[in-house]
Design an enzyme around this catalytic site. Structure first.
Site, PDB file in Angstrom:
ATOM      1  CB  SER A 610      -0.855  -0.031   1.227  1.00  0.00           C
ATOM      2  OG  SER A 610      -1.997   0.742   0.916  1.00  0.00           O
ATOM      3  CG  ASP A 685      -6.325  -2.259  -4.303  1.00  0.00           C
ATOM      4  OD1 ASP A 685      -7.135  -1.722  -3.850  1.00  0.00           O
ATOM      5  OD2 ASP A 685      -5.348  -2.487  -4.312  1.00  0.00           O
ATOM      6  CG  HIS A 717      -5.468  -2.329  -0.785  1.00  0.00           C
ATOM      7  ND1 HIS A 717      -4.613  -1.921  -1.855  1.00  0.00           N
ATOM      8  CD2 HIS A 717      -4.791  -1.757   0.569  1.00  0.00           C
ATOM      9  CE1 HIS A 717      -3.757  -1.080  -1.406  1.00  0.00           C
ATOM     10  NE2 HIS A 717      -3.571  -1.085  -0.006  1.00  0.00           N
TER      11      HIS A 717
END
Length: 739
Positions: A610, A685, A717
């Protein structure tokens, strides 16, 4: 939506740590077993033991309850006992409860079901969207009410006699005699339109769950009124996600507001369950501003909201009437030249409905402020170069307030109590480490869940008045006592600015030999609201990191400027230039590693997910040659393609800050790549959309740059479940093959 990370960590803190902290886990001679990836992620027995369904019992005389697993042929049992007694009493077993539920018409549960406490003698159990009550005195269960089988976002009211829920884009309530009652009838073909792409939705979390928002419904204290968000996302870009489970593949569009583009228009409505009338608060409905931190007044006649402009540098704390929704007044305002980020609703003082506590970073650190409902600041309750990380509740008849903070150390969390009359805060918890706490119904005791680098978990009750331990509920054994782990230490370093304190964690291999040269893996995040290095179990690391140390790697993490729990200036050091100050501080960590004689400078790797994926790719291309191999997961590549609420807080809009967006755009650095880089992304995602890494691939192809790539079909995600072991097997092998 705040960028998540793959490894959840406890919420700790930071203060002056002057010396190197050596944290051996256990005598190495007694340990021999080696961790595997599967054990690191899928074996729950290697996580510290916990108490299931542990809670205070509302309406009791400070009693706790938790589930005791089956013992000696006996079924699971729910136990309860006072905060100060010695023995806990079994109150219902799994077999007894299952039989009672079956007699009431429920499907007989095969395991002890999750329970909620309505009062000291009544529990609620939800089975297949049917809510049952169980009376501890009679030992009988009865159906209370039900709700739609397709319900999402189910939210019980404070009295546990009704729920609100969403189905598609609409909002409903259910209670005895009034089941599945629709509160909204938003236009559109709702059978064919998913809520994620509908132009209007009600009762769901607004603003992509930023500003502390976790839900979209807000019950009044009595449960007779319900406030909720109505979100107009008709002008927000409809973004296509691809569903690969159908043949041919199909489109799953979502509304995704990218930085600089149109955002949501949000309103707050209030429904009165008694009169069945609905009113909207008279906020600025045509403005792309943010409505958050909703709080009901104790008399349920007013609602208080934090209203923030889209630029996120001006907040107004406003009062509205519930009857009619009219604007009453602005109690106070907060402004900042960078951003203001309200995250917590006001808390009203018991017995003083004209007083409330507000949390704010206005002096540079998150602290508590006591206000009157006229808008007068009565006093600042806490202050200093540390932060309040959690609020518990009022104690001592409403004369004190109990909270968790970092006053002792930014690496720790402790429980404190502060008098509302302006006295000095008093520490309640004991033991160096991380305390996670809940306050008893009377406010006299704290349920303290404690861990430290050498303590897996201890749960006890402690008295608020003097901090003395009352009852030990759990002293968890070391779950990895049979495994050969390395040594962990926490190291204080100075940031790239030369003055700011940073903290790093170093894990060295078992049977460490300072004369050897070891490859190193740096695990990082670096983004807002996240702290990885803490005084908690394994110093905030996880078993994969410990496994990598077993395999002969040095494993390193540093919390750079921009990361969480250090105050406003620490976080705002990255303002309008995400990736730059964080990279400089990560390189401080690299230089520290290079100073260690046992680190092989030619075999260093970096990994993050991330925001950490963004930082991994940043380091590989903006500091080329530093790392030999890297794995970046779910990476932000171009902040122009990330969501409005998060990105514009830290970067302003692309129109206002074109230089900052250009400098942070990793597409322009692809040609600088040196070493081996593996990017990984989930195909659906909805946080960092797949296009980020696909665009990076396209740029690499255009420029003739070779890199490695892997996708997880059907994953959002984060890659969860059993596939997480597959993911980290791939990551591990990548470092094994390339370092």
């Amino acid at each position: 939506m705040m960028l998540p990370r793959p490894f959840p960590t406890p919420r700790p803190a930071l203060a002056g740590l002057a010396l190197l902290l050596w944290l051996p886990l256990a005598p190495a001679l007694s340990q021999s077993k080696q961790l595997t990836v599967e054990e690191a992620f899928l074996n729950r027995d290697l996580q510290p033991q916990n108490l299931k369904q542990l809670s205070w019992i509302p309406g009791s005389k400070d009693e706790v309850a938790y589930l005791r697993p089956a013992q000696k042929g006996q079924p699971d049992e729910l136990l309860r006992g006072s905060a100060t007694g010695k023995d806990l009493t079994p109150i219902v077993s799994q077999t007894t409860l299952a039989a009672a539920l079956k007699a009431a018409g429920a499907t007989e549960p095969k395991a002890f079901p999750s329970v909620q406490w309505r009062d000291a003698n009544t529990m609620l159990i939800t089975s297949k969207n049917q809510v049952y009550s169980y009376d501890l005195k009679t030992g009988k269960a009865a159906r209370a009410f039900g709700y739609d089988a397709e319900a999402d976002n189910v939210d019980f009211d404070p009295t546990k006699t009704r729920v609100a829920y969403t189905k598609g884009p609409n909002l409903y309530i259910s209670l005895a005699g009034r089941e599945n009652e629709a509160l909204t009838n938003l236009s559109g073909d709702f059978e064919a339109t998913s809520a994620a792409n509908a132009p209007f939705v009600a009762g769901q979390a607004a603003h992509r769950s930023e500003f502390g928002i976790t839900k979209g419904t807000f019950w009044s204290p009595s449960g007779t009124k319900l406030a909720f968000y109505i979100i107009n996302q008709g002008d927000v870009t409809s973004y296509p996600l691809v569903n690969l489970t159908t043949t041919p593949a199909s489109i799953m569009p979502i509304r995704y507001p990218m930085a600089g583009d149109k955002s949501q228009l949000v309103e707050v409505a209030v429904y009165d369950l008694t009169t069945r009338k609905l009113a909207k608060l008279q906020t600025k409905v045509n403005d792309e501003h943010y409505l958050t931190n909703l709080a009901w007044s104790p008399d349920e006649k007013s609602i208080y909201l934090a209203e923030l402009n889209r630029g996120q540098n001006h907040m107004q704390f406003n009062q509205y009437t519930v009857a009619g929704g009219g604007f009453v007044k602005t109690l106070f305002e907060e402004k900042d030249d960078k951003y203001v980020e309200p995250q917590h609703p006001a808390l009203f003082v018991p017995g003083h409905p004209d007083q409330l506590i507000w949390q704010s970073q206005r002096d540079g650190y998150n602290h508590l402020y006591l206000y009157s409902t006229s808008g007068q600041l009565l006093r600042q309750l806490t202050k200093g170069p540390w932060i309040v990380t959690d609020v518990l509740d009022f104690a001592n008849g409403g004369k004190e307030f109990v909270y968790v903070g970092t006053a002792d150390s930014p690496l720790e969390r402790h429980v404190y109590s502060v008098p509302l009359n302006g006295g000095t805060p008093r520490k309640v918890s004991q033991g160096t480490g991380t305390h996670v706490a809940t306050l008893s119904p009377s406010g006299r005791y704290v349920l303290d869940n404690f861990s430290s680098p050498v303590t897996p978990r201890t749960i006890r009750t402690i008295a608020v008045a003097d901090g003395k331990p009352q009852r030990l509920l759990l002293n968890a054994p070391n779950p990895v006592a049979d495994y050969q782990l390395g040594e962990t230490k926490i190291v204080p370093l100075k940031a790239a600015d030369g003055s700011t304190d940073l903290y790093a964690r170093v894990i060295t291999p078992p049977n460490f030999d300072a004369k050897k040269k070891y490859p190193t893996v740096v695990y990082l995040y670096g983004g807002p609201h996240v702290q990885l290095v803490t005084e908690s179990w394994l110093s905030g690391s996880n078993l994969w990191m410990q496994m990598m140390a077993q395999k002969g790697y040095v494993v390193f993490t540093i919390d750079s400027r921009g990361s969480g729990n250090r105050g406003r200036a620490f976080e705002q050091a990255t303002f309008r230039q995400l990736g730059t100050a964080e990279m400089a501080d990560q390189l401080v960590g690299v230089n520290y590693l290079k100073s260690l004689p046992y680190v092989d400078q030619t075999r260093m790797g970096v990994h993050g997910w991330s925001f950490g994926g963004f930082m991994t790719t940043t380091l590989m291309t903006r500091a080329p040659g530093t790392f030999k191999a890297a794995v970046g997961g779910g990476p932000v590549i171009d902040w122009r393609m990330y969501e409005v609420m998060y990105t514009e807080r830290y970067m302003d809009t692309p129109q206002e800050n074109p230089e900052g967006y250009e400098k942070a755009n990793l597409l322009k650095y692809v040609s600088k790549l040196q070493g081996k880089l593996l990017l990984i992304h989930g195909t659906i995602d909805d946080v960092v959309v797949w296009q980020h890494s696909l665009d990076y691939l396209k740029q690499a192809v255009d420029e003739g740059v070779q890199l490695d790539y892997f996708v997880y079909p059907g994953h959002p995600h984060n890659v969860g479940g059993k596939d997480r072991a597959h993911l980290y097997t791939k990551i591990t092998r990548y470092f094994d093959d390339n370092l």
